[in-house]
Structures are given as structure tokens and as C-alpha cells.
Enzyme design. Structure first.
Site, PDB file in Angstrom:
ATOM      1  N   LYS A  63     -63.046  51.129 -48.584  1.00  0.00           N
ATOM      2  CA  LYS A  63     -61.852  50.862 -49.387  1.00  0.00           C
ATOM      3  C   LYS A  63     -60.648  51.644 -48.855  1.00  0.00           C
ATOM      4  O   LYS A  63     -60.777  52.805 -48.458  1.00  0.00           O
ATOM      5  CB  LYS A  63     -62.155  51.249 -50.836  1.00  0.00           C
ATOM      6  CG  LYS A  63     -61.129  50.807 -51.866  1.00  0.00           C
ATOM      7  CD  LYS A  63     -61.661  51.102 -53.260  1.00  0.00           C
ATOM      8  CE  LYS A  63     -60.708  50.652 -54.347  1.00  0.00           C
ATOM      9  NZ  LYS A  63     -61.278  50.853 -55.696  1.00  0.00           N
ATOM     10  N   SER A 138     -60.441  47.034 -58.441  1.00  0.00           N
ATOM     11  CA  SER A 138     -59.567  47.313 -57.329  1.00  0.00           C
ATOM     12  C   SER A 138     -60.257  47.285 -55.963  1.00  0.00           C
ATOM     13  O   SER A 138     -59.610  47.439 -54.933  1.00  0.00           O
ATOM     14  CB  SER A 138     -58.914  48.696 -57.525  1.00  0.00           C
ATOM     15  OG  SER A 138     -59.882  49.725 -57.582  1.00  0.00           O
ATOM     16  N   SER A 162     -63.889  48.571 -61.158  1.00  0.00           N
ATOM     17  CA  SER A 162     -63.346  48.273 -59.832  1.00  0.00           C
ATOM     18  C   SER A 162     -64.382  47.946 -58.766  1.00  0.00           C
ATOM     19  O   SER A 162     -64.034  47.419 -57.716  1.00  0.00           O
ATOM     20  CB  SER A 162     -62.487  49.443 -59.352  1.00  0.00           C
ATOM     21  OG  SER A 162     -61.326  49.549 -60.131  1.00  0.00           O
TER      22      SER A 162
END
Length: 454
Positions: A63, A138, A162
Site C-alpha cells: 500500500k 482504503s 480498509s
């Protein structure tokens, strides 16, 4: 053909990203020079029969919010563009120590504060099942990349769904770990309440492998003197489990596709001999749970000096006391049940929506009728188990009859039962066929890969 090598595998994933990446916009930052050099070194080490670790030579992504030495970390914020990280965070160091080849970073929403993945730096990530829809957030870029076969493994973060929501939206597996199991210490930044790290992959065995490589005590959590001894699975089939199924709730209704998949799973579990309870619930107030989550995450903003949201030290301390009560209620619940299965989110993937955040609405079908709800209220199912710091493994439970999109559910267990919830996901795959859902072409035409250990 030839033997498999790290360098060959890396180039396959890089080429696939070059082919599909423009439409998905999932991998948004590359470090190919470093990755190619490391992959070459991994291959040379293998020839010498040297073994770096369980992830030796495995190409993977991570990420964008994770700190990697020599790469920029923007969190989607234009003001953070251009500054290279002087050192890697602990999680990245553990992946590298296990032998991983990190070749790219995946897209996020601004400051990871959305269940979509778009920002002014990198643009919008799309769902490989339908480019008009979000892959979630996310960790949405990572989930899309895993689903499309651009990467076999991704490491994300989760404070409000997320990892779980993107995994559900893209038809893959994801694991939100027990709080403090995987270190999230980052140089120069305070650690956040509730926030955790965790893997996303196409197979639960890969979640387990990633967890083995990253879990452990750290000076930023419980301290390095503590020794981690987590419970391991002791049951060999679904019939040995006591399973609570929470498919819907009046407090926050779910789309009919989600509810029906959950109820069908309850029936399938019973057919396999599992003890299933569709009405079991922990004994705490759901509204108070939501209020507590809001207070604790607001305290995060104060600690990070992002903004003053009016959270006093007294309010924070009272919130921690309430959190202990909710954790105790869940502990009692899991004395009666081994795991809970519940939705990852109220809906399957929804169309991109870049309107003003506070006015957003989610459209869903409830009891056969079109309905809508507040965009943020829909986080109920993620928050439900977050305040108690519980591990949660997201698995693909099927396709919605109305939307034709993946529906993901969560296997939730008591604190530190991460390997057990992952193993239940494995058993759901083995016994009920609930495995990775391949998206339509061209994103579903990925190379076949082993269903275990990458």
C-alpha cells in the site's frame, strides 16, 4: 519454459501491470531498478542453495501509505510529493527479511480516509469486475491488483474496513489482524488507535504465510521482551465449529445480495454439520459502539496533530474504559461460539462517487425495494468488531443475484485467533468451494498460480 525464477516472475507481473494498469490504475509507484537487482540476487542465492526466508524471491506490492526507504509516500496528498523516505518501517523490514521483492506501491484515497481509492496525485483506481465501480478503500489499489493478477500478495492497513471492504468488493481474501499483532511503527509518526496492518491475496494460505512473516512483538507495541504464542487451529472440518451468523441487522440493513449470500452460507454450514446460530449477538449497545469508534479515531487525529476535534484527555480515558467493556462482551460471546460470520459492508461494489463526502448516499436494494443510506453509516459492519480489536478474515462468499458482483463476508474470532479465522476461510474454500472469484476478461486472464504459498 524453463525453471521458475524470481526475475521471470517479476517481469511477468510488471508486464501484466503495463498491459492492464492504465485502465485499473492500481499500482501507482514503481521501483523496478531495485526490484530487478534484488530478484537477480534472489535467483543467484537460490543457485547457491541459500534461503532468505518464506517469501524468498516473491514479487509483491504494498500500500502506498507504507514507508519504504528510497520511495515517496504521499498518502494521496500533493503536498507530500517528492520527499523520499530515509528508512523503511518495521513491517517493510520484516517482509524484506522474509525474502520478498517489493516492486510497486498501490493506490489509496487521500490520507486513507475513504472506502474508495482516488486522490489528486494518482487519480482513481477501478474495480476489475466493473471499471465504473470502486474497488473499495482504503486498500483499494492493492485489492484490484491482486484480483487482476498483477500481484500475488499485497500488504494493506485497516482502521474502518480498509482491508475487508476492498477484499469483498474485488472477490479476494483479506485479513484484518488483531491490534498490535503486526507492527505498524513508522519513523516520526504516532501509532493510531484501532489501526492495523494485514495481507490481501487470492488464497487463505497466502494470508497465513504473510502473517507468519510479519507478526511479532515490537518495541512500538508490547515490547521486544514479549514472546508471541498464538492459538493455532485444532479443528479439521467445519462440522467441528460453533458458528454464529449475523447476516443483517435492523440497525444497519444490508443489500439483499449480501443478506441472501449470508443466509445461504448459514444453510450450507448446517448441511456440513456445523452448529449454526443465526440470532446470537454479543451483549453491548450498537450505538455506543459506533460512538466509541468515533471518539477513538478522533483522538488519533489529535495525536497526529492533523486537527483539533475537541477530544479531551478525560473523554479519551472514558472511551478506553468503554472499549474494555465491549472487549469483555465479545470475550464472553466467544466462549459460546468459535467464530462469527458477518458482512464486510452493506453493499457490493458501488459506482465511483467523488461528490462532497458529507452528502454522499449509498443506493441499495432492501427487501426487494430500492433504498439509500448515509455513506458513512454503512461502515457499521466494519466498526462492529473494530473497537474490540478483533481479527477478521474476509472471504469471497459468492456473486450477488442482482448485481452480479462479488459478495465478501468476514470470519471474526476472539483476539489473537488470527490463524484460526484464516483456517476457517480455508475450510470454507475446501468444503464449500468459496475461493477466489476471477473477474471478467481481460482481468481474469491471469496466469494460473498455486493455491497455496504463492
Amino acid at each position: 519454459e524453463g525453471a521458475a525464477t524470481s526475475s521471470r516472475a517479476l517481469e511477468i507481473f510488471v508486464a501484466r501491470n503495463a498491459s492492464l494498469g492504465k485502465s485499473l490504475n492500481a499500482v501507482v509507484a514503481l521501483d523496478l531498478e531495485q526490484a530487478r537487482a534484488r530478484a537477480k540476487a534472489a535467483d543467484e542465492a537460490a543457485l547457491r542453495k541459500e534461503w532468505w526466508g518464506p517469501l524468498h524471491g516473491v514479487p509483491m506490492t504494498i500500500k502506498e501509505s507504507h514507508r519504504i526507504a528510497g520511495m515517496n509516500t504521499t498518502e494521496g496528498d500533493p503536498q507530500r510529493v517528492g520527499t523520499l523516505e530515509p528508512e523503511s518501517e518495521v513491517l517493510v523490514a520484516r517482509l524484506l527479511a522474509a525474502g520478498a521483492i517489493i516492486w510497486g506501491k498501490t493506490n489509496v484515497p487521500l490520507h486513507m480516509m475513504d472506502i474508495q481509492s482516488y486522490n489528486d496525485v494518482f487519480g482513481t483506481s477501478c474495480n476489475p469486475w466493473d471499471l465504473a465501480k470502486t474497488p473499495g478503500g482504503s486498500s483499494g489499489g492493492g485489492a484490484a491488483a491482486v484480483a487482476a493478477g498483477i500481484t500475488p500478495l499485497e500488504l494493506g492497513t485497516d482502521v474502518g474496513g480498509s482491508i475487508r471492504i476492498p477484499a469483498a468488493y474485488c472477490g479476494i481474501f483479506g485479513h484484518k489482524s488483531t491490534y498490535n499483532l503486526i507492527p505498524k511503527r513508522v519513523p516520526g509518526r504516532p501509532q493510531k488507535e484501532i489501526a492495523v496492518c494485514g495481507p490481501l491475496a487470492r488464497d487463505p494460505e497466502d494470508l497465513r504465510l504473510a502473517l507468519e512473516c510479519t507478526a511479532g512483538s515490537d518495541m512500538g507495541s508490547v515490547g521486544t521482551a514479549w514472546r508471541l504464542e498464538m492459538p493455532r487451529p485444532t479443528k479439521s472440518c467445519l462440522a467441528e465449529y460453533r458458528i454464529a451468523v449475523w447476516a443483517d441487522d435492523a440497525f444497519c440493513r444490508v443489500h439483499d445480495d449480501v443478506r441472501e449470500v449470508g443466509l445461504a452460507l448459514a444453510d450450507a454450514l448446517e448441511s456440513r454439520g456445523a452448529h449454526v446460530d443465526r440470532s446470537a449477538r454479543p451483549s453491548f449497545d450498537l450505538a455506543e459502539n459506533l460512538k466509541l469508534y468515533t471518539a477513538l479515531t478522533a483522538a488519533d487525529a489529535v495525536l497526529a496533530a492533523e486537527k483539533d476535534v475537541g477530544v479531551s484527555l478525560l473523554a479519551y480515558q472514558l472511551g478506553k474504559a468503554k472499549q474494555y467493556e465491549i472487549r469483555t462482551a465479545w470475550s464472553r460471546f466467544f466462549q459460546e461460539y468459535d467464530v462469527l460470520i458477518c458482512p464486510s459492508h452493506c453493499t457490493p461494489a458501488f459506482p465511483h462517487d467523488h461528490s462532497e463526502r458529507q452528502g454522499r448516499k449509498l443506493q441499495l436494494t432492501v427487501d426487494g425495494k430500492d433504498s439509500s443510506m448515509s455513506y458513512w453509516k454503512a461502515l457499521f459492519w466494519a466498526i462492529l468488531t473494530n473497537t474490540a480489536l478483533l481479527p477478521s478474515t474476509t472471504f469471497p462468499a459468492g456473486l450477488g443475484l442482482r448485481t452480479g458482483l462479488p459478495v465478501g463476508l468476514n470470519v471474526v474470532g476472539p483476539e489473537w485467533s488470527d490463524f484460526i479465522t484464516i483456517d476457517v476461510a480455508r475450510l470454507l474454500k475446501v468444503e464449500l468451494g468459496l475461493g477466489f472469484l476471477s473477474p471478467p476478461a481481460p482481468f481474469g486472464q491471469a496466469l494460473a498460480s498455486p493455491s497455496s504459498k504463492l
